[in-house]
Design a protein around this motif. Structure first.
Motif, PDB file in Angstrom:
ATOM      1  N   SER A  21      -7.500 -33.828   4.519  1.00 55.33           N
ATOM      2  CA  SER A  21      -7.084 -33.590   6.039  1.00 55.33           C
ATOM      3  C   SER A  21      -6.676 -32.243   6.459  1.00 55.33           C
ATOM      4  O   SER A  21      -6.361 -32.046   7.660  1.00 55.33           O
ATOM      5  CB  SER A  21      -6.160 -34.629   6.199  1.00 55.33           C
ATOM      6  OG  SER A  21      -4.789 -34.551   5.450  1.00 55.33           O
ATOM      7  N   THR A 105     -12.848 -30.001   8.148  1.00 49.45           N
ATOM      8  CA  THR A 105     -11.326 -29.624   8.374  1.00 49.45           C
ATOM      9  C   THR A 105     -11.379 -28.173   8.730  1.00 49.45           C
ATOM     10  O   THR A 105     -10.360 -27.894   9.709  1.00 49.45           O
ATOM     11  CB  THR A 105     -10.577 -29.891   6.956  1.00 49.45           C
ATOM     12  OG1 THR A 105     -10.415 -31.092   6.752  1.00 49.45           O
ATOM     13  CG2 THR A 105      -8.981 -29.420   7.167  1.00 49.45           C
ATOM     14  N   TYR A 156      -4.097 -28.696  11.209  1.00 51.73           N
ATOM     15  CA  TYR A 156      -5.172 -28.695  10.005  1.00 51.73           C
ATOM     16  C   TYR A 156      -4.966 -27.876   9.037  1.00 51.73           C
ATOM     17  O   TYR A 156      -5.899 -27.827   7.977  1.00 51.73           O
ATOM     18  CB  TYR A 156      -6.490 -28.156  10.913  1.00 51.73           C
ATOM     19  CG  TYR A 156      -6.848 -29.337  11.878  1.00 51.73           C
ATOM     20  CD1 TYR A 156      -7.416 -30.559  11.639  1.00 51.73           C
ATOM     21  CD2 TYR A 156      -6.575 -28.900  13.345  1.00 51.73           C
ATOM     22  CE1 TYR A 156      -7.825 -31.488  12.800  1.00 51.73           C
ATOM     23  CE2 TYR A 156      -7.004 -29.958  14.264  1.00 51.73           C
ATOM     24  CZ  TYR A 156      -7.485 -30.952  14.048  1.00 51.73           C
ATOM     25  OH  TYR A 156      -7.897 -31.958  14.935  1.00 51.73           O
TER      26      TYR A 156
END
Length: 211
Positions: A21, A105, A156
């Protein structure tokens, strides 16, 4: 399974979730390199302003196109050098962690970073070439838009980036009301803060991890 094994398992799960993630290949050395590059650029901008300003160093004078192009050239060179260095250290860090340098990502990170940066770049170009005596607003504008870009992209990657973005915005707002010192605030924001946060990230995520 004992308590230590359970903790190790939880840490492994957390690391896997972070990798999926968040973009964790950012290197603190990238920040340090960008900061040093910005300080060098600020020095050359300072010298250019002293040379070309009609009444000595300062932002309160009418600047002709020669100084505007000179500062634009310095800014582009600083940006290009910082990007090349950042790409190199990021690639180096991804190899160390055995992680892909480009995935969904990384794509999300770049998109969220690029939108405020491109908007800010267009705003600065408009200031340079469509408004008289707007040179004093450029350092503060770049700090604010850069800070917004960092905050926008921080979801991010490491959360430390968000705090760096907040600091950049605060410096930019202060610089707006102290235009005679704008270049110094720019040097602090892009130079000193980058070096400071780069050192924090290096010792927190790289040196401490045994890399």
């Amino acid at each position: 399974m004992n308590q230590q094994e359970q903790l190790d398992t939880l840490n492994d799960i957390r690391n896997i979730m972070n990798r999926s993630s968040k973009f964790i290949s950012l290197s603190g050395l990238s920040g340090i390199f960008a900061g040093l590059t910005a300080l060098v650029g600020a020095y050359f901008a300072h010298e250019a302003l002293k040379t070309y300003a009609a009444s000595g160093y300062g932002y309160g004078v009418d600047a002709d196109l020669s100084i505007e192009f000179e500062l634009l050239k310095i800014g582009v060179l600083v940006l290009f050098t910082a990007l090349v260095g950042g790409a190199f250290f990021t690639y180096r860090q991804s190899r160390k962690k055995n992680l892909p340098i480009w995935d969904s990502t990384a794509k999300n990170l770049l998109i969220n970073l690029a939108i405020p940066l491109i908007s800010g770049g267009m705003f600065v170009i408009a200031l340079l070439f469509t408004h008289n005596n707007a040179l004093s607003l450029i350092p503060s504008s770049t700090l604010i838009f850069y800070g917004l870009a960092l905050i926008n992209a921080s979801k991010y990657t490491y959360s430390d980036i968000r705090f760096l973005g907040i600091c950049e915005i605060i410096l930019g707002l202060i610089a707006m009301f102290n235009v005679g010192l704008s270049l110094y605030f720019w040097a602090i924001g892009f130079g000193v803060l980058h070096i400071f946060y780069g050192c924090i990230m290096y010792f927190k995520y790289e040196k401490g991890a045994g890399n």
